[in-house]
Design an enzyme around this catalytic site. Structure first.
Site, short mmCIF file in Angstrom:
data_model
loop_
_atom_site.label_atom_id
_atom_site.label_comp_id
_atom_site.label_asym_id
_atom_site.label_seq_id
_atom_site.Cartn_x
_atom_site.Cartn_y
_atom_site.Cartn_z
CB THR A 186 -1.22 -0.02 0.82
OG1 THR A 186 -2.04 -1.02 1.24
CG2 THR A 186 -1.93 0.96 1.06
NE ARG A 214 -6.84 -10.15 0.87
CZ ARG A 214 -5.84 -9.11 1.95
NH1 ARG A 214 -5.65 -7.96 0.79
NH2 ARG A 214 -5.16 -9.86 3.12
CB VAL A 215 -11.55 -6.04 1.52
CG1 VAL A 215 -11.46 -4.33 2.08
CG2 VAL A 215 -12.56 -6.15 -0.41
N GLY A 216 -8.15 -5.51 1.87
CA GLY A 216 -7.76 -5.55 2.97
C GLY A 216 -7.81 -4.89 4.09
CG ASP A 217 -4.96 -3.45 6.97
OD1 ASP A 217 -4.20 -3.24 5.30
OD2 ASP A 217 -4.18 -3.40 7.64
#
Length: 228
Positions: A186, A214-217
């Site tokens: 990121t 998929r989704v991360g933080d």
């Protein structure tokens, strides 16, 4: 006034280090110019991150890491420390500058996080152009996905017939797959403007070879970023 920019953590292939440094330095120039011209901290972090979303060496916007299906899905987050308002998007596939759409969520809606086609519908409402997903794919990201799939296949072929490997073998495979992704992770920016207000922003294409959806933080308030 202050502006900090990062181009992502992770393993950077030696041939890309000069490009990475040049991209981060230019993003700082763009963001700091906004501050020098009297614009807000929010404007500055958006400008800096937008610049990185145009740089294919960064894992965001154009040049993002590809999903297992070979598509781009982006997440982004922005927060205004003065008002504590925030906006984020997740899983957008047709947005060149996810950070600007995240800002639209913050400025133009009552929500703090929107995803997928709903976020893209908002983009159309506020005048942000939709692009073909293919136009966001860069050859560097495609090469990383191809290499990751080969390494993953080799790892699978080395597993016992029962599908369960000893812990040390599993850890070795996990490390190899992580390294094979060649992640740059990121990107983000933090700014303090001439009034002392702060803002933060992040943008990412996430992991090479991730599952679609998929989704991360990164787009999560307090996990991907925070400003106060």
């Amino acid at each position: 006034m202050l502006l900090l920019v990062h181009g992502g953590a992770g393993t950077i292939e030696p041939q890309y280090v000069p490009l990475k440094l040049a991209g981060v330095k230019q993003a700082v120039r763009v963001g700091y110019e906004a501050l020098a011209n009297g614009r807000s901290a929010v404007d500055a972090v958006e400008a800096a991150v937008r610049h990185m979303e145009n740089d294919p060496i960064m894992n965001c916007g154009y040049g993002s890491a590809l999903t297992s299906a070979g598509t781009v899905e982006c997440d982004a987050f922005i927060m205004d420390g003065r008002t504590l308002k925030s906006g984020a998007v997740a899983g957008v596939q047709r947005i060149r500058h996810p950070i600007s759409l995240a800002r639209a969520v913050m400025d133009r809606t009552d929500h703090c996080l929107m995803m997928g086609t709903g976020a893209e519908s908002l983009a159309q409402e506020v005048g942000i152009d939709l692009v073909d997903n293919e136009s966001l794919v860069h050859e560097i990201a495609q090469k990383r996905l191809n290499a990751y799939k080969i390494l993953k296949q080799k790892a699978a072929e080395g597993m016992p017939s029962g599908g369960t490997a000893p812990t040390n073998t599993t850890n070795t495979i996990a490390k190899a797959l992580g390294a094979g992704r060649g992640e740059h992770d990121t990107v983000g920016a933090v700014a303090v403007d001439w009034e002392g207000n702060c803002a933060a922003a992040t943008s990412t294409g996430e992991l090479t070879g991730k599952r679609v959806g998929r989704v991360g933080d990164s787009p999560i308030i307090g996990a991907g970023g925070y400003a106060d």
